[in-house]
Design a protein around this motif. Structure first.
Motif, short mmCIF file in Angstrom:
data_model
loop_
_atom_site.label_atom_id
_atom_site.label_comp_id
_atom_site.label_asym_id
_atom_site.label_seq_id
_atom_site.Cartn_x
_atom_site.Cartn_y
_atom_site.Cartn_z
N VAL A 17 0.85 -1.19 0.00
CA VAL A 17 0.00 0.00 0.00
C VAL A 17 0.89 1.23 0.00
N GLU A 18 0.56 2.20 -0.85
CA GLU A 18 1.30 3.46 -0.89
C GLU A 18 0.38 4.57 -0.40
N ASP A 19 0.87 5.34 0.56
CA ASP A 19 0.11 6.47 1.09
C ASP A 19 0.38 7.68 0.20
N GLU A 24 6.40 12.85 2.40
CA GLU A 24 7.69 12.17 2.32
C GLU A 24 7.58 10.87 1.53
N GLY A 25 6.38 10.37 1.40
CA GLY A 25 6.18 9.06 0.81
C GLY A 25 6.13 8.03 1.93
N ALA A 26 5.09 7.25 1.97
CA ALA A 26 4.97 6.22 2.99
C ALA A 26 4.44 4.96 2.33
N LEU A 27 5.01 3.84 2.73
CA LEU A 27 4.64 2.55 2.16
C LEU A 27 4.27 1.60 3.28
N GLY A 28 3.32 0.75 3.00
CA GLY A 28 2.97 -0.33 3.91
C GLY A 28 3.12 -1.65 3.17
N ILE A 29 3.79 -2.60 3.80
CA ILE A 29 4.01 -3.90 3.19
C ILE A 29 3.59 -4.97 4.18
N MET A 30 2.73 -5.90 3.75
CA MET A 30 2.39 -7.05 4.58
C MET A 30 3.13 -8.25 4.00
N ILE A 31 3.86 -8.95 4.88
CA ILE A 31 4.65 -10.10 4.44
C ILE A 31 4.28 -11.35 5.22
N GLU A 32 4.67 -12.49 4.64
CA GLU A 32 4.70 -13.73 5.41
C GLU A 32 6.05 -14.37 5.14
N ALA A 65 11.33 7.26 1.45
CA ALA A 65 10.01 6.80 1.91
C ALA A 65 10.08 6.14 3.28
N HIS A 66 9.06 6.39 4.08
CA HIS A 66 8.88 5.70 5.36
C HIS A 66 8.18 4.38 5.07
N VAL A 67 8.63 3.31 5.72
CA VAL A 67 8.10 1.99 5.44
C VAL A 67 7.65 1.33 6.73
N LEU A 68 6.45 0.78 6.70
CA LEU A 68 5.94 -0.01 7.81
C LEU A 68 5.72 -1.43 7.27
N ILE A 69 6.36 -2.39 7.92
CA ILE A 69 6.22 -3.78 7.53
C ILE A 69 5.35 -4.48 8.56
#
Length: 117
Positions: A17-19, A24-32, A65-69
């Protein structure tokens, strides 16, 4: 991609997901993480997947970019009905190493568990 950027080998991206409103740019990534053979830590017996939980890892950056995993982590349950082991969570050395790199003051789950014993 996750291994190259964050050092979490074999992780599969489930959602990205990109905000677009973030300056600044922010990304969200869901992983397994990859499925590995898991045994009950108490009796050594076979386990079945009981559930999944979402663990948010410490925020980091990728370029500007700020990244939340978010890690979709498996929960296991021992198949041996006589075993006292409660449901327990999947562990990953790569995730623990990532946490240690980006948030040195935040102890890993494994360290918290060992210090409680």
């Amino acid at each position: 991609m996750v291994a190259i950027l964050f050092g979490i080998e074999g992780a599969k991206v489930l959602k990205f997901v990109e905000d677009e409103e973030s300056e600044e740019g922010a990304l969200g990534i869901m992983i397994e993480t990859p499925l590995v053979e898991t045994r009950c830590p108490t009796c050594g017996g076979e386990v079945v997947e009981a559930d999944r939980v979402i663990d948010e890892l410490p925020p980091t950056t990728a370029g500007p970019a700020h990244v939340l995993i978010a890690w979709k982590r498996r929960q296991w349950q021992c198949e041996n009905e006589a075993c006292p082991q409660e449901t327990f969570g999947e562990e990953s050395d790569d995730v623990d190493q990532f946490v240690a790199r980006v948030a040195p003051g935040r102890r890993s789950r494994k360290l918290r568990r060992l210090s409680a014993e």
